[in-house]
Design an enzyme around this catalytic site. Sequence first.
Site, short mmCIF file in Angstrom:
data_model
loop_
_atom_site.label_atom_id
_atom_site.label_comp_id
_atom_site.label_asym_id
_atom_site.label_seq_id
_atom_site.Cartn_x
_atom_site.Cartn_y
_atom_site.Cartn_z
N VAL A 56 -5.05 -33.88 -3.06
CA VAL A 56 -4.63 -34.49 -4.31
C VAL A 56 -5.83 -34.63 -5.24
O VAL A 56 -6.89 -35.12 -4.81
CB VAL A 56 -3.98 -35.86 -4.08
CG1 VAL A 56 -3.50 -36.45 -5.40
CG2 VAL A 56 -2.82 -35.74 -3.10
N GLY A 104 -4.22 -34.85 2.67
CA GLY A 104 -3.14 -35.10 3.61
C GLY A 104 -3.01 -33.96 4.59
O GLY A 104 -3.82 -33.02 4.58
N GLY A 121 -7.86 -37.45 -2.61
CA GLY A 121 -7.21 -37.67 -1.32
C GLY A 121 -6.84 -36.38 -0.63
O GLY A 121 -6.69 -35.34 -1.27
N ASP A 151 7.88 -41.03 6.64
CA ASP A 151 6.43 -41.17 6.83
C ASP A 151 5.91 -42.35 6.02
O ASP A 151 4.91 -42.25 5.32
CB ASP A 151 5.71 -39.89 6.43
CG ASP A 151 4.26 -39.86 6.93
OD1 ASP A 151 3.95 -40.60 7.89
OD2 ASP A 151 3.45 -39.10 6.38
#
Length: 1011
Positions: free
Chosen positions: A725, A720, A718, A842
């Site tokens: 990640v 961001g 992942g 968030d």
Amino acid sequence: MNSKQRISSSSRIELLFYALLMFLSSSNSSSFDGANGNGNGNDTDHHALLKIKSMITQDPYGALTSWNNSLHFCEWSGVTCGKRHRRVISIALDSQGLQGSLSPHVGNLSFLRFLSLDNNSFQGAIPHELGLLSRLRILSLSKNKFKGVIPTNISGCSNLEGFKLSHNKLVGSIPREISFLTKLIFLSLDGNNLTHGIPPILGNITSIEEFSINNNPLGGSIPHSLRHWNKLKRISWRNCNLFGTIPHSLYNLSLLTHIWFPENKLNGSLPPSIRLPRLVSFRLWGNQLTGPLPPVISNFSRLTELDMAENKFSGKLTIDFARLRDIEWLSLDKNNFGSRKADEMNFIDSLNNSTKLEFLSLHDCKFQGVLPISIGNLSNKLYRLYLGWNQLHGKLPISLGNLVGLSLLSLRGNQFTGNIPSTIGNLQKLQFIDLRKNQLSGPIPDAIGNLSMLFYLNLYSNKLEGDIPSSLGNCHQLITLYLHDNKFSGKIPTKVLQLSSISIRLDLSQNNLFGSLPSEVGDLKMLNDLDLSYNNLSGTIPTSLGGCVGLSNLYLKGNLFQGMIPSSLSFLKGLVELDVSQNNLSGQIPRFLEGFPLEYLNLSYNDFEGEVPMINVFANASAFSVLGNSRLCGGIVELGLPKCNEISKHKNKFPLFAIVILIASVLFTITYLAYVLLKKKKRKSQPSLSSMGEQFMTVSYNQLLKATNGFSEASLIGNGGFSSVYKGILDGNFVAVKVLHLQIQGAQRSFMRECEAWRNIRHRNLLKIITSCSSVDFQGNDFKALVYEFIPNGSLHDWLHSSESTSRTRLNLLQIINILMDVAYALDYIHNNCLPNIIHGDLKPRNILLDNDMVAHVGDFGLVHFLGTSYAESSIGIKGTIGYVAPEYGLGNEMTSIADVYSFGIILLEMVTGKMPIDDMFSEGFSLHKYASMALPNHVMDVIDVNILEVYQGMSGFNREAKAKKIEECLALMVNIGVSCSVDFPSQRMDIKKVVHELRHILDTLQNIEV
């Protein structure tokens, strides 16, 4: 319905008109069907329809139930045949929740003229066999999940008039072969991933009337061949990465009603001569256009919308709006219209005839001069007026009170003088007033109390004077009040302090207020920030202030308060910043301050005595100050204070003033040196979990490098905004390693936030932190990472929207309820049951992870907010994720826990409707919240995701209808919770504890239904 919604609706209506016209003419045509209307033809159609059904894997509404041999296929649902020879001429299966792929056998329906599969979940490629349908007139496959490219042989559909492929996942170029569709009237390719520009050869389609290709990364320029589209009525190419100039020939297409090219990179100027007598909507905002707006726009007598915002237009505004009687939306903000001519604002006069005007935005346009009295003659339908950040001067016209339809008035950042007109009290619908940073004087009119719907009032940095009116106490919706940096005098009115709705900020600082602080201040229980600094307030700090349990920031600096800090302030356990400096406070420093999560504490220049504590904030010389308190002793060595048992020994050896001067000098020197050292050693002093008191394992950069196979692409799971990640193996266990991109501004701060958050929180429904790493890589660059427990089932977003894991089943209703309860439990914990209380900031499906037991874990605390700490970002520029972030952030407000509730409500609605809040259908003021709220209370099932409705298919027992009704009631309750959590006004949102209670009730009901 506003003008933008009407425009969108008109496109759909026109397409339906074409479809209906074709259908009626086809159904009544017998000779055409008779050409090949034999038994073999019927068998071919029958077989083709069964093949189409066989490739549809899910049919939740039973749309294809009738597709069997008990009925003739011409009687099947969604199928229409010619009347005489019984061949299939139409298939209409819109919005049936169908999943699967479209069978190539559709190409065998040789008499097909109408095919519409809109708003389903068809996947895979669009079959090339569609190109065999030479009689096809309407092909509509929008709002599905088709992938791949647009088939080039679509040119075989030589009679095609309407072609819709919008909102799919198509890639590649727009086929040049579309140019062979010489009868094409309507073409819509919105919301795909098409590239390589607009093929100029499409100019050959001289029949085209509407062409929409919004939100594709096309690139390239607008081709000059558009000049051949003499029948063009609507063109909409928003956010397509277009550059270059707009061909002047476009402005000679006299049938055009809509020109939409917003959010591109177009440059150049508009020609002085434009011949578009039928133009209704003209949107070019968000480009790089220059020069003046040509006066010829005055001739567009049918214009309802003119949006030229965020360009570089300049010069005097010379449009005669008196001739634009139907204008509803006028937005010219963020341009350079200032001409320095005395009459440059006179164009307002010409707007007086625009009786339909609803929205007027002229902020940041470099306008100068006086605001004309004629501003009050604008339409009584006007609900938004933006004139901020210009250079307007003079008095505010009394006529503003005539604009009775206004809900928002923004005049900030100008040079207005004189009084605020009392006629403002006539504007009963006003919710938002921003007059900050002007030179207004005189009192606030008492009539302000008439504004019962007001929730935001900002008057700071003016020259207002007199008493703060008690009538403000009538504004029971008020959540934010900024009155600082004015010349107000008198006492603080108790009625204002009794407004329990004020929850964001109350700022009365930098005025001349006097008297004691009324005990009614304790009624502000949910207030986040209170600033009364630099006034002349006296007396003791009231004990009732301890009732403001929501306070994060309390500023009482520069007043005349005396006595001790009351022990009742020990209830303010979320306090992060406290400044009581420059008062006459005395007594010992309260010990309860040691237990607060304080990040800033200023006790300087009072008369405190005794020992200075040494833990938490008192252990960091740069985070607190006790300067100017001559009777203090002890504390950390950096303070240079005498030991407490030595004060009496040296008391008689030096005059008191000498001791004060010496201590002050030493403290100043030490504080300065500490600041310099702190800056130099910032990297070493940044927090990490391993240094925060708990026993976290220690890991090095090298260990994480090996654990993730060198942070390889194969290990990446992942990305961001500030991090990537990776999946790794550490000590034989799978972990998730979040590596911060420190070169990105804000990444360091994000790391510090997360470290601080994970130091204080532990909960079953929060992601489990293992450790952190703050080191350097092998090139000597800073390296920071957080190591989490690996959650194997991915994110909630993956389960809701990802099409990559075809083996993954959809979430059922019980799973959805349980996941929502897990998230609600997590929010209740961080908002109410941990110290300090935390705002996530968030919350979204990507930050909710599911384990093997489908238990939800909330993660990613990179934007965490400790009830208004120094970690809080400026409200200029919204933090969080578009679609999930609460709307009040866009109005300049601070972060509160109720904003997390808004995000939760949006997530709930997303889960039950299957629609993301940034879906293309949600635009121009229409939102997921409105989509759901309009369905309440009687049409909820119309918005529920078809995947959830599969529960009906497996229902057992004799009370099937009763069970179905119960499930519908539960879904209605869920939608109501989502709508209640996501209302615009923070004070009206459902409390998270009530959310937990309501979801528990729904879960109990569902568990009692046998499905």
